[in-house]
Design an enzyme around this catalytic site. Sequence first.
Site, PDB file in Angstrom:
ATOM      1  CG  HIS A  76      -0.377  -0.055   2.538  1.00 15.77           C
ATOM      2  ND1 HIS A  76       0.088   1.069   3.195  1.00 15.77           N
ATOM      3  CD2 HIS A  76      -0.180  -1.097   3.386  1.00 15.77           C
ATOM      4  CE1 HIS A  76       0.528   0.724   4.396  1.00 15.77           C
ATOM      5  NE2 HIS A  76       0.396  -0.576   4.538  1.00 15.77           N
ATOM      6  CG  ASP A  78      -2.586   4.037   2.747  1.00 14.88           C
ATOM      7  OD1 ASP A  78      -2.180   3.009   2.175  1.00 14.88           O
ATOM      8  OD2 ASP A  78      -3.463   4.003   3.635  1.00 14.88           O
ATOM      9  CG  ASP A 109       2.646  -0.076   8.119  1.00 16.59           C
ATOM     10  OD1 ASP A 109       2.283  -0.719   7.120  1.00 16.59           O
ATOM     11  OD2 ASP A 109       1.857   0.357   8.979  1.00 16.59           O
ATOM     12  CD  GLU A 143      -3.081  -1.723   5.334  1.00 10.68           C
ATOM     13  OE1 GLU A 143      -3.153  -2.755   6.031  1.00 10.68           O
ATOM     14  OE2 GLU A 143      -2.558  -0.664   5.755  1.00 10.68           O
ATOM     15  CD  GLU A 144      -1.205   2.087   7.562  1.00 11.91           C
ATOM     16  OE1 GLU A 144      -1.957   1.652   8.464  1.00 11.91           O
ATOM     17  OE2 GLU A 144      -0.024   1.754   7.461  1.00 11.91           O
ATOM     18  CD  GLU A 171       1.109  -4.110   5.736  1.00 12.84           C
ATOM     19  OE1 GLU A 171       2.024  -3.430   6.257  1.00 12.84           O
ATOM     20  OE2 GLU A 171      -0.017  -3.658   5.495  1.00 12.84           O
ATOM     21  CG  HIS A 369       0.741   2.501  12.744  1.00 14.89           C
ATOM     22  ND1 HIS A 369      -0.591   2.167  12.872  1.00 14.89           N
ATOM     23  CD2 HIS A 369       1.071   2.148  11.473  1.00 14.89           C
ATOM     24  CE1 HIS A 369      -1.034   1.638  11.747  1.00 14.89           C
ATOM     25  NE2 HIS A 369      -0.030   1.608  10.876  1.00 14.89           N
TER      26      HIS A 369
END
Length: 397
Positions: A76, A78, A109, A143-144, A171, A369
Site C-alpha cells: 500500500h 499510504d 509499514d 490500507e491504513e 506485508e 505507526h
Amino acid sequence: MATVEDSAVTNFREYLRIPSVHPNVNYDGCIEFLKKQAKSLDLPLKIYTVVDRKPIVVLTWQGLKPEEKAVLLNSHMDVVPVFPEKWSHKPFAAEKDDNGNIYARGSQDMKCVGIQYLEAIRRLKSNGIRLKRTLHISFVPDEEIGGVDGMEKFVHTKDFENLRIGFSLDEGMASPNDEFLLYNGERSIWHIFVTCPGTPGHGSLMLPDTAGEKVEIIMNKFMDLRRREKAKLESNKNLTVGDVTTVNLTQIKGGVQPNVVPPELTVGFDVRLATDVDHEKFEAMIKGWCKEAGPGTTISYEQKNNFVPNTPLDDSNPWWLAFKKACDKLKLKLKPAIFPGGTDSRYVREVGIPALGFSPIINTPVLLHDHDEFLNEKVFLQGIKIYEELLQAVANV
C-alpha cells in the site's frame, strides 16, 4: 571516502520522501514515482480507478506461461499521520544516520516491501532470469484506513478478476529478533457501538432505568471478556496476541453537563475476533448482553469483517510449500502466526485466494505507526535478496 549508496536504497529513500500521509492523501507523487520505476524496469503499468482519487497501480512482469495463474505482490502507498515534534529526524526526509538507519514514516509499514519487490525483479531481469508465472505488483490506496476504497472494492471488480491471481504476498511485520514472522491469517475486526437509552432528568434524583446503569452492564460484560482473553494469553507462552480475541474500550459518548442525567449514552469497543471464534454465536452473546442491560439498548457497527479462513500451511497448499522451500534454502527462521492487526490480505483471502503476509525485517524494533520509524539499509538490502529467491519459488510452482 564516502561509500556509494546502492541504487535500491536511493529508490527506497525517494519513495519515502513522498508524503502520502492521511488524512486526504494525494497519490499523484506515488504515481509519478511508480511510472518512472516501470519505465526503468521496462514493465507495463496500468492504473485502475475504482474510487475517484484512489488509484490502484499495477506493474506486470509477464511470465513464460501467461495462461497459468498469476502471483500478486501487494503493497500500500499510504502511511499513517505523524507528530513531527516527537521525531528526532524529519519524518519525510528519509535521513540516513551513520549506522545506516533510514528514518521515515513508511520505512517499515510498508514502502520498504513495495520497493523490495521491484528491486528483486530488477535483479532477476538483469540476470536474464524468466519466470513461469506472471507477477503483478500492486500499489494500493487507503490500507491504513481499512482499505474500503482500495483492495476491498478492487477484489470484486472485473479488472481484478482479469489479473487471474492464484496466490498473493503482502506485508508482515518487523521482528526484534532473528525470526522472520509469517502471517497466514487475520482476526476479524469488529468496531462495535452499543447505545443505551434511559430516563433523563436532574442529577440530584435517583431516577429509574438510566442510561448510565445500562452502560455499566455493557462495559462490565465486555471488560470481563477482555480479562478472560488476557488471562488466556498470559497463561500460555506459545500464544501471541493474534491467537486471542482482544477487546478495548475506545469511545464513550453522551451527556451535556454534570447535573443532567442524559437520555442516551454510547460506548464503543475495538474487538478483534480470534480466527476460531464463531461469529454468529459471538453476536448472539452481545445481543444477550443488550437484552440484559435493558429495553432499547442497541448495537451498531462501524466495521464488521466477515469470517475468512486462514491460508493453510500444509501439503494442500503448493504455494506455501514453494515459499517454505525457498526459506529453508536461505536458512531463514520462520515463525508462523496470526496477524494482530488488519491488512489487505483479508480481502484477497475472502475471495478464495491464498495469501501470506511477510516482511523480511529482522533484528529491528517494531516501530510501525510509532515515532522515529526506521529501517536499516543492510536489512533492507538483505530483504531484496530474500525476495529474489521467494519470487522465483512461488512464480515457478
